[in-house]
Scaffold this motif. Structure first.
Motif, PDB file in Angstrom:
ATOM      1  N   ILE A 140      58.510  61.737  14.824  1.00 31.07           N
ATOM      2  CA  ILE A 140      58.107  63.082  14.404  1.00 31.07           C
ATOM      3  C   ILE A 140      58.954  63.530  13.220  1.00 31.07           C
ATOM      4  O   ILE A 140      58.438  64.045  12.224  1.00 31.07           O
ATOM      5  CB  ILE A 140      58.220  64.086  15.571  1.00 31.07           C
ATOM      6  CG1 ILE A 140      57.118  63.812  16.595  1.00 31.07           C
ATOM      7  CG2 ILE A 140      58.150  65.526  15.059  1.00 31.07           C
ATOM      8  CD1 ILE A 140      57.257  64.598  17.882  1.00 31.07           C
ATOM      9  N   LYS A 141      60.256  63.323  13.302  1.00 29.03           N
ATOM     10  CA  LYS A 141      61.154  63.719  12.214  1.00 29.03           C
ATOM     11  C   LYS A 141      60.834  62.936  10.939  1.00 29.03           C
ATOM     12  O   LYS A 141      60.853  63.494   9.844  1.00 29.03           O
ATOM     13  CB  LYS A 141      62.619  63.523  12.619  1.00 29.03           C
ATOM     14  CG  LYS A 141      63.108  64.525  13.657  1.00 29.03           C
ATOM     15  CD  LYS A 141      63.020  65.922  13.111  1.00 29.03           C
ATOM     16  CE  LYS A 141      63.739  66.922  13.965  1.00 29.03           C
ATOM     17  NZ  LYS A 141      63.494  68.307  13.518  1.00 29.03           N
ATOM     18  N   LEU A 142      60.531  61.658  11.073  1.00 28.17           N
ATOM     19  CA  LEU A 142      60.179  60.843   9.920  1.00 28.17           C
ATOM     20  C   LEU A 142      58.886  61.354   9.278  1.00 28.17           C
ATOM     21  O   LEU A 142      58.808  61.522   8.053  1.00 28.17           O
ATOM     22  CB  LEU A 142      60.040  59.372  10.320  1.00 28.17           C
ATOM     23  CG  LEU A 142      59.649  58.402   9.216  1.00 28.17           C
ATOM     24  CD1 LEU A 142      60.725  58.361   8.129  1.00 28.17           C
ATOM     25  CD2 LEU A 142      59.436  57.008   9.797  1.00 28.17           C
ATOM     26  N   ALA A 143      57.878  61.626  10.102  1.00 29.18           N
ATOM     27  CA  ALA A 143      56.610  62.140   9.583  1.00 29.18           C
ATOM     28  C   ALA A 143      56.819  63.493   8.910  1.00 29.18           C
ATOM     29  O   ALA A 143      56.235  63.768   7.856  1.00 29.18           O
ATOM     30  CB  ALA A 143      55.590  62.253  10.713  1.00 29.18           C
ATOM     31  N   GLU A 144      57.655  64.313   9.494  1.00 32.18           N
ATOM     32  CA  GLU A 144      57.955  65.629   8.926  1.00 32.18           C
ATOM     33  C   GLU A 144      58.647  65.499   7.577  1.00 32.18           C
ATOM     34  O   GLU A 144      58.314  66.211   6.631  1.00 32.18           O
ATOM     35  CB  GLU A 144      58.832  66.402   9.915  1.00 32.18           C
ATOM     36  CG  GLU A 144      58.958  67.866   9.654  1.00 32.18           C
ATOM     37  CD  GLU A 144      59.742  68.512  10.778  1.00 32.18           C
ATOM     38  OE1 GLU A 144      60.990  68.489  10.730  1.00 32.18           O
ATOM     39  OE2 GLU A 144      59.102  69.059  11.694  1.00 32.18           O
TER      40      GLU A 144
END
Length: 149
Positions: A140-144
């Motif tokens: 999620i953090k990477l996609a964000e």
């Protein structure tokens, strides 16, 4: 694993619950993703996890063992499955209990699913669950971060 960060209803209850509990909303999203695939209609059978009888309800898969406690606040299994914000807030409440008890740690995240028992099987379940949530959280953090660029 791809995450669509646009799934939250208005208002974003992950953001609101996270803010109120001082828990990263993306951690709440990772738990909901893992627990229900972001389906508030999800009802999980916890008998497979060694709890009998037991069910999880909604996005955060709030466990049926908590229904008696939640009833004093007017929360029942129907509201856990029909009201997304209620489900997220209740799940966040139980995660906050784990953080208060075990500190800001992945062990506390594991306790959300596997409880606090010191039995070796439960310790293993906590670690396995925390590892899966940590992976989802990282995704999620990477996609964000890619979306922000």
């Amino acid at each position: 694993m791809l995450f669509n960060l646009a799934y939250a209803a208005e208002p974003d209850c992950f953001e609101l619950a996270g803010r109120d509990a001082k828990i990263d909303p993306d951690l709440l999203r990772a738990i909901a993703w893992h627990e229900s695939g972001l389906s508030n209609a999800a009802i999980g059978d916890n008998a497979l996890a060694g709890f009998s009888p037991g069910f999880g309800f909604g996005l955060m898969q709030v466990d049926s063992q908590h229904l008696k406690f939640l009833a004093q606040y007017g929360i029942d299994k129907e509201s856990l499955n029909s009201d997304i914000c209620t489900n997220i807030y209740v799940g966040t409440y139980f995660l906050a209990i784990a953080f208060n008890r075990l500190g800001d740690s992945w062990e506390a995240v594991g306790a959300y699913n596997a409880g606090f028992s010191k039995r070796p099987i439960q310790e293993k379940r906590r670690k396995d669950y925390a590892r899966r949530i940590k992976l989802s959280y990282s995704n999620i953090k990477l996609a964000e971060s890619r979306r922000v660029r």
